[in-house]
Write a protein that holds these residues in place. Structure first.
Motif, mmCIF file in Angstrom:
data_model
loop_
_atom_site.group_PDB
_atom_site.id
_atom_site.type_symbol
_atom_site.label_atom_id
_atom_site.label_comp_id
_atom_site.label_asym_id
_atom_site.label_seq_id
_atom_site.Cartn_x
_atom_site.Cartn_y
_atom_site.Cartn_z
ATOM 1 N N GLN A 119 16.472 13.695 13.376
ATOM 2 C CA GLN A 119 16.414 11.649 13.393
ATOM 3 C C GLN A 119 14.941 10.954 12.708
ATOM 4 O O GLN A 119 15.209 10.114 11.720
ATOM 5 N N ASN A 120 14.262 11.752 12.681
ATOM 6 C CA ASN A 120 12.588 11.449 12.161
ATOM 7 C C ASN A 120 12.703 11.627 11.057
ATOM 8 O O ASN A 120 11.968 11.115 9.811
ATOM 9 N N ILE A 121 13.131 13.157 10.888
ATOM 10 C CA ILE A 121 13.377 13.779 9.932
ATOM 11 C C ILE A 121 13.961 12.614 8.276
ATOM 12 O O ILE A 121 13.331 12.590 7.455
ATOM 13 N N SER A 122 15.064 12.255 9.198
ATOM 14 C CA SER A 122 15.800 11.632 8.137
ATOM 15 C C SER A 122 15.371 10.465 7.725
ATOM 16 O O SER A 122 15.179 9.821 6.501
ATOM 17 N N GLN A 123 14.730 9.536 8.813
ATOM 18 C CA GLN A 123 13.899 8.815 9.013
ATOM 19 C C GLN A 123 12.728 8.719 7.647
ATOM 20 O O GLN A 123 12.387 7.968 6.523
ATOM 21 N N CYS A 124 12.249 9.635 8.060
ATOM 22 C CA CYS A 124 10.828 10.187 6.479
ATOM 23 C C CYS A 124 12.225 10.149 5.433
ATOM 24 O O CYS A 124 10.647 9.318 4.271
ATOM 25 N N HIS A 125 12.917 10.569 5.052
ATOM 26 C CA HIS A 125 13.154 10.562 3.872
ATOM 27 C C HIS A 125 13.700 9.086 3.183
ATOM 28 O O HIS A 125 13.506 9.227 2.420
ATOM 29 N N ARG A 126 14.334 8.837 4.439
ATOM 30 C CA ARG A 126 14.803 7.389 4.214
ATOM 31 C C ARG A 126 12.873 6.183 3.096
ATOM 32 O O ARG A 126 13.306 6.162 2.278
ATOM 33 N N VAL A 127 12.449 7.114 3.742
ATOM 34 C CA VAL A 127 10.990 6.152 3.860
ATOM 35 C C VAL A 127 10.103 6.437 2.423
ATOM 36 O O VAL A 127 10.002 5.561 1.659
ATOM 37 N N LEU A 128 10.590 7.845 2.013
ATOM 38 C CA LEU A 128 10.173 8.281 0.485
ATOM 39 C C LEU A 128 10.755 7.370 -0.429
ATOM 40 O O LEU A 128 10.754 7.632 -1.344
ATOM 41 N N GLY A 129 12.164 7.874 0.386
ATOM 42 C CA GLY A 129 13.411 7.014 -1.279
ATOM 43 C C GLY A 129 12.823 5.914 -1.334
ATOM 44 O O GLY A 129 13.071 4.870 -2.298
ATOM 45 N N ASP B 147 1.038 -0.834 0.005
ATOM 46 C CA ASP B 147 0.046 0.041 0.187
ATOM 47 C C ASP B 147 0.579 1.396 0.019
ATOM 48 O O ASP B 147 1.147 2.554 0.499
ATOM 49 N N PRO B 148 1.576 1.950 -0.586
ATOM 50 C CA PRO B 148 2.368 2.958 -1.154
ATOM 51 C C PRO B 148 1.941 3.879 -0.792
ATOM 52 O O PRO B 148 2.066 5.139 -0.997
ATOM 53 N N ALA B 149 0.801 4.297 -1.926
ATOM 54 C CA ALA B 149 0.438 5.521 -1.214
ATOM 55 C C ALA B 149 0.164 5.884 -0.042
ATOM 56 O O ALA B 149 0.105 7.294 0.338
ATOM 57 N N THR B 150 -0.958 5.037 0.511
ATOM 58 C CA THR B 150 -0.780 5.561 1.881
ATOM 59 C C THR B 150 0.132 5.320 2.662
ATOM 60 O O THR B 150 0.560 6.649 3.357
ATOM 61 N N ALA B 151 1.617 4.771 2.367
ATOM 62 C CA ALA B 151 2.092 5.048 3.583
ATOM 63 C C ALA B 151 2.906 6.673 2.656
ATOM 64 O O ALA B 151 3.722 6.906 4.073
ATOM 65 N N ARG B 152 2.682 6.815 1.586
ATOM 66 C CA ARG B 152 3.747 8.128 1.056
ATOM 67 C C ARG B 152 2.790 9.165 1.833
ATOM 68 O O ARG B 152 3.453 10.059 2.228
#
Length: 167
Positions: A149-159, A127-132
């Motif tokens: 740290q959470n900002i970095s992790q959000c960018h990792r998920v988006l990547g 479910d990538p749409a909801t994840a995004r």
């Protein structure tokens, strides 16, 4: 090495009936166990958190701990490959999200580490749409709070989401 100190603090908290701090301590131990790859240890600490969270007074603090507890239970289920079903990762994340809305009706989704883990689970569950959506909103919240740290992790998920879609 931190485990011994946290366990010592938890013992004192339980002895003084400070169930709030005991619950937080066991949540911290859960996170450490997961960082060490110790799923059995994480489950043991989750059970301890449940024990003491149930003894806390009702209120937002208790709800916050219960929300964290549900999220870590969901993350352990996810790491075990238990994705769908009544007591599995997606259902547990959904329960945490409902509780999050009770704590702060302005928050539609889980945020901070809760949202990052939820988005990771949804991404891997297809479910990538909801994840995004969750990650985009989470990134705004984390940026406003300055949680690097959470900002970095959000960018990792988006990547990861971009890589999954071939971008």
């Amino acid at each position: 090495e931190a485990i011994w100190f946290i366990e010592r603090k938890n013992k004192f908290a339980v002895e003084t009936e400070d169930y709030h701090n005991a619950s937080i301590g066991y949540l911290n131990l859960t996170e450490i166990a997961l960082a060490l790859g110790d799923l059995a240890g994480a489950e043991r600490y989750i059970r301890q958190t449940l024990t003491y969270a149930d003894r806390m007074d009702v209120g937002d603090d208790r709800r916050g701990i219960q929300c964290d507890l549900l999220m870590w239970m969901a993350w352990v289920a996810f790491l075990r490959g238990e994705i769908s079903g009544e007591y599995e990762a997606i259902a547990l994340f959904s329960r945490a999200q409902e509780l999050e809305r009770l704590i702060d009706f302005n928050k539609r989704y889980l945020y901070s580490i809760r949202g990052i883990c939820h988005a990771d689970c949804l991404r891997r569950a297809g479910d990538p749409a909801t994840a995004r959506i969750i990650t985009d909103i989470n990134l705004v919240i984390c940026s406003e709070q300055g949680w690097q740290q959470n900002i970095s992790q959000c960018h990792r998920v988006l990547g990861d989401l971009d890589a999954d879609s071939g971008q």
